[in-house]
Design a protein around this motif. Structure first.
Motif, PDB file in Angstrom:
ATOM      1  N   CYS A 264       0.848  -1.183   0.000  1.00  8.56           N
ATOM      2  CA  CYS A 264       0.000   0.000   0.000  1.00  8.56           C
ATOM      3  C   CYS A 264       0.886   1.237   0.000  1.00  8.56           C
ATOM      4  O   CYS A 264       1.966   1.240   0.569  1.00  8.56           O
ATOM      5  CB  CYS A 264      -0.917   0.022   1.212  1.00  8.56           C
ATOM      6  SG  CYS A 264      -2.219   1.266   1.001  1.00  8.56           S
ATOM      7  N   CYS A 266      -0.241   4.258   0.978  1.00  5.05           N
ATOM      8  CA  CYS A 266      -0.783   5.316   1.837  1.00  5.05           C
ATOM      9  C   CYS A 266       0.267   5.739   2.864  1.00  5.05           C
ATOM     10  O   CYS A 266       1.156   4.955   3.214  1.00  5.05           O
ATOM     11  CB  CYS A 266      -2.054   4.847   2.540  1.00  5.05           C
ATOM     12  SG  CYS A 266      -1.804   3.594   3.808  1.00  5.05           S
ATOM     13  N   CYS A 297      -7.493   3.651   5.771  1.00 10.29           N
ATOM     14  CA  CYS A 297      -7.146   3.394   4.373  1.00 10.29           C
ATOM     15  C   CYS A 297      -7.958   2.200   3.871  1.00 10.29           C
ATOM     16  O   CYS A 297      -7.922   1.125   4.463  1.00 10.29           O
ATOM     17  CB  CYS A 297      -5.649   3.115   4.242  1.00 10.29           C
ATOM     18  SG  CYS A 297      -5.194   2.621   2.565  1.00 10.29           S
ATOM     19  N   PHE A 299      -7.488   0.453   1.282  1.00 11.27           N
ATOM     20  CA  PHE A 299      -6.673  -0.577   0.660  1.00 11.27           C
ATOM     21  C   PHE A 299      -6.015  -1.511   1.680  1.00 11.27           C
ATOM     22  O   PHE A 299      -6.003  -2.716   1.496  1.00 11.27           O
ATOM     23  CB  PHE A 299      -5.566   0.059  -0.197  1.00 11.27           C
ATOM     24  CG  PHE A 299      -6.087   0.724  -1.443  1.00 11.27           C
ATOM     25  CD1 PHE A 299      -6.330  -0.029  -2.586  1.00 11.27           C
ATOM     26  CD2 PHE A 299      -6.312   2.085  -1.482  1.00 11.27           C
ATOM     27  CE1 PHE A 299      -6.791   0.578  -3.751  1.00 11.27           C
ATOM     28  CE2 PHE A 299      -6.772   2.703  -2.639  1.00 11.27           C
ATOM     29  CZ  PHE A 299      -7.016   1.942  -3.771  1.00 11.27           C
ATOM     30  N   CYS A 300      -5.448  -0.933   2.746  1.00  8.83           N
ATOM     31  CA  CYS A 300      -4.658  -1.768   3.669  1.00  8.83           C
ATOM     32  C   CYS A 300      -5.245  -1.816   5.067  1.00  8.83           C
ATOM     33  O   CYS A 300      -4.833  -2.630   5.887  1.00  8.83           O
ATOM     34  CB  CYS A 300      -3.215  -1.283   3.730  1.00  8.83           C
ATOM     35  SG  CYS A 300      -3.013   0.294   4.585  1.00  8.83           S
TER      36      CYS A 300
HETATM   37 ZN   LIG Z   1      -3.041   1.880   2.936  1.00 12.97          ZN
END
Ligand SMILES: [Zn+2]
Length: 332
Positions: A264, A266, A297, A299-300
């Motif tokens: 990720c 971020c 986040c 995504f993660c």
């Molecule tokens: Zn992330």
């Protein structure tokens, strides 16, 4: 370990790739399952996102481009957004936003194309983008030439490839809770083919037609690959079963450090910039209500917390590279 295999058919204008995401895909699913707000993906969403992830790696592997390939679905059904982002080093991340119920056996159109308004976007975002430079984006609908709803993301992407690169492409994709995998076969342009129309050189015509027959044959072989086989067989077995009579030449596979893996991108600074873009008023409102600003986040699953002091710092301690004309920015 997740792996990407590239190969060509010697002497034939056809190339191919096979991807198997195992640990990378399981990592993405585990992070989603650990999110107490969303919980795990329902099976049809998991299949959609897994197939997108496999396709994203194949598409990134297929181009020479120093930047991220972002594959997105903007849905008009319960799945609003699916995103897969693959970097040139094959690290990837993926997420889906779901609002409302997805039936256990929901089709692609029931998830993202209820009113035929769903879209698929492919974005190439250069790594070192110049100021003012826009990323390249291609958008395709989720229906075919007759307006019929497409039920496989592979068909949507084959369409895109034909439109954007003018290359015949066969994509076979599959995903479950352990593996997201895909096979891509592409016909390479034959020299002089574009100029063929109107020419009477029958020898040349024959040789080009012959070469397109090679692609047709390999395409049929490739399409015979079953979902189950793609998910359960290793790369060696799949390639041998499909192409044992073909002049297959393989390249060194991308595995481990060089292979597809979850990562990720971020970080706290980016999240801070995003919060700052909301403006002082909005951020003060959130703090008055919740005591802090908390951003997760997608995504993660990382959680970023900004207490009142951190949040105030976002609006005063601006880095020097920030334009001075942004609202709330410093006045020199
Ligand atoms: Zn992330």
């Amino acid at each position: 370990m997740s792996e990407l295999h590239k190969f060509i058919f010697e002497g034939l204008p056809v190339r191919g790739m096979l991807v198997r995401l195992t640990d990378a895909w399981q990592d993405i699913l585990a992070r989603r399952a650990a999110n107490t707000e969303t919980g795990a993906y329902p099976a049809p969403v998991r299949q959609l996102l897994g197939e997108m992830a496999a396709a994203g790696v194949l598409m990134q592997g297929n181009i020479k481009f120093n930047g991220a390939l972002v594959l997105q679905i903007f849905g008009d059904g319960p799945v609003k957004l699916g995103v897969v982002e693959v970097q040139p080093d094959l690290s990837l991340r993926a997420t889906c936003t779901q609002v409302g119920e997805v039936a256990p056996n929901a089709s692609l159109s029931q998830m993202v194309n209820v009113n035929n308004e769903g879209r698929c976007a492919i974005t190439l975002d250069p790594q070192d983008r110049l100021p003012g430079q826009q990323p390249y984006q291609g958008v395709v609908p989720l229906f075919g030439d007759q307006g019929e709803k497409l039920e496989n993301i592979s068909e949507v992407l084959e369409h895109y490839m034909l439109q954007s690169e003018q290359l015949d492409t066969v994509l076979v994709l599959a995903a479950d809770d352990k593996v997201a995998a895909g096979l891509l076969i592409q016909r390479l342009p034959v020299e002089g083919e574009d100029n063929l129309a109107g020419k009477t050189d029958s020898l040349m015509r024959e040789s080009v037609l012959g070469k397109s027959e090679d692609f047709s044959r390999i395409a049929i072989l490739s399409k015979s690959l079953k979902r189950d086989e793609l998910l359960t067989l290793d790369a060696e077995t799949i390639l041998h079963r499909l192409y044992w009579e073909e002049p297959l030449a393989r390249f060194e596979p991308f595995i481990g450090e060089t292979g597809p893996r979850f990562a990720c991108r971020c970080n706290r600074e980016r999240v801070g910039r995003m919060i700052r873009s909301l403006g002082t008023e909005e951020v003060e409102g959130i703090i008055a209500e919740q005591g802090q600003v908390e951003v997760g986040c997608d995504f993660c699953g990382a959680q970023y917390r900004f207490d009142p002091v951190d949040a105030a710092g976002l609006f005063t301690g601006l880095p020097a590279d920030l334009p001075t004309n942004v609202p709330g920015g410093p006045v020199h």
